[in-house]
Design an enzyme around this catalytic site. Structure first.
Site, mmCIF file in Angstrom:
data_model
loop_
_atom_site.group_PDB
_atom_site.id
_atom_site.type_symbol
_atom_site.label_atom_id
_atom_site.label_comp_id
_atom_site.label_asym_id
_atom_site.label_seq_id
_atom_site.Cartn_x
_atom_site.Cartn_y
_atom_site.Cartn_z
ATOM 1 N N GLY A 1 36.316 37.268 -81.400
ATOM 2 C CA GLY A 1 36.300 38.621 -81.929
ATOM 3 C C GLY A 1 35.211 39.498 -81.339
ATOM 4 O O GLY A 1 34.251 39.012 -80.722
ATOM 5 N N GLU B 1 36.534 42.415 -73.829
ATOM 6 C CA GLU B 1 37.492 43.397 -74.342
ATOM 7 C C GLU B 1 36.923 44.825 -74.306
ATOM 8 O O GLU B 1 37.538 45.741 -74.855
ATOM 9 C CB GLU B 1 37.885 43.042 -75.786
#
Length: 205
Positions: free
Chosen positions: A30, A77
């Protein structure tokens, strides 16, 4: 400005721990970001555990600049995060990997609304196909986010956006709870999903 930056770093640390404590992320999975101003964001570093963040794990990045991900140590990301801020007025982005949500959407393409709350509070959730561990086609995610502040990356996780972390967090939490309810209901009675889904459609018109 420094006081604001430090405050936002604390927000990232707090929401990371909340996600970790609720089992919506595990280990070093995450990533998070928050808008500092129109040109800069704070984003978690690569390899960070969201449940054990410190200020050093939160990196300030100018989204106008070309960023060397490895040199700057930002999450892999980061291109997705920066593209979201360039296309939307969102202030926060959560990308995490809720286990039940991932399992459900690995074998389904849409969410069956088993409760009134799910149907009322969760939007139609776009599902974006993924074939790599990191998002390599962020444009597809951007298109999906035009329909909903919460999307599923199939076989990968979810992306949630909002004006603040709690708004985004509640979307992720509500989806994981909806999927949990579906799984438990299926244990109680295999055909209950279709029957209750039809009843909800009738009652809600």
């Amino acid at each position: 400005m420094l006081a604001k930056e430090n405050s936002l770093r604390e927000e990232i640390i707090e929401i990371g721990k909340k996600l970790y404590d609720r089992k919506l992320v595990v280990a070093r999975s995450g990533n998070l970001s928050i808008c500092l101003d129109e040109n800069n964001i704070l984003v978690t570093a690569t390899g960070s555990s969201l449940g054990h963040l410190s200020s050093e794990n939160v990196i300030k990045v100018d989204i106008r600049a070309e960023v060397d991900i490895k040199k700057e140590r930002v999450t892999s990301e980061y291109p997705l995060h920066s593209l979201i801020y360039k296309n939307f007025p969102h202030k926060t982005v959560i990308h995490c990997h809720p286990s039940l949500t991932n399992a459900y959407f690995a074998v389904n393409d849409d969410l069956k609304a088993l409760t009134f709350e799910t149907r009322l509070y969760l939007p139609d959730i776009p599902v974006v196909p993924q074939d790599t561990p990191t998002v390599t086609k962020p444009e597809a995610v951007i298109e999906a986010l035009k329909k909903s502040n919460l999307i599923v990356l199939k076989n990968h996780g979810v992306v949630a956006c909002g004006n603040n972390f709690l708004d985004a967090f509640f979307l992720v939490e509500a989806l994981e709870e909806a999927v949990k309810t579906l799984a438990v209901a299926r244990l109680f009675k295999k055909d209950i999903l279709d029957n209750l889904d039809n009843a909800l459609k009738r009652d809600l018109g």
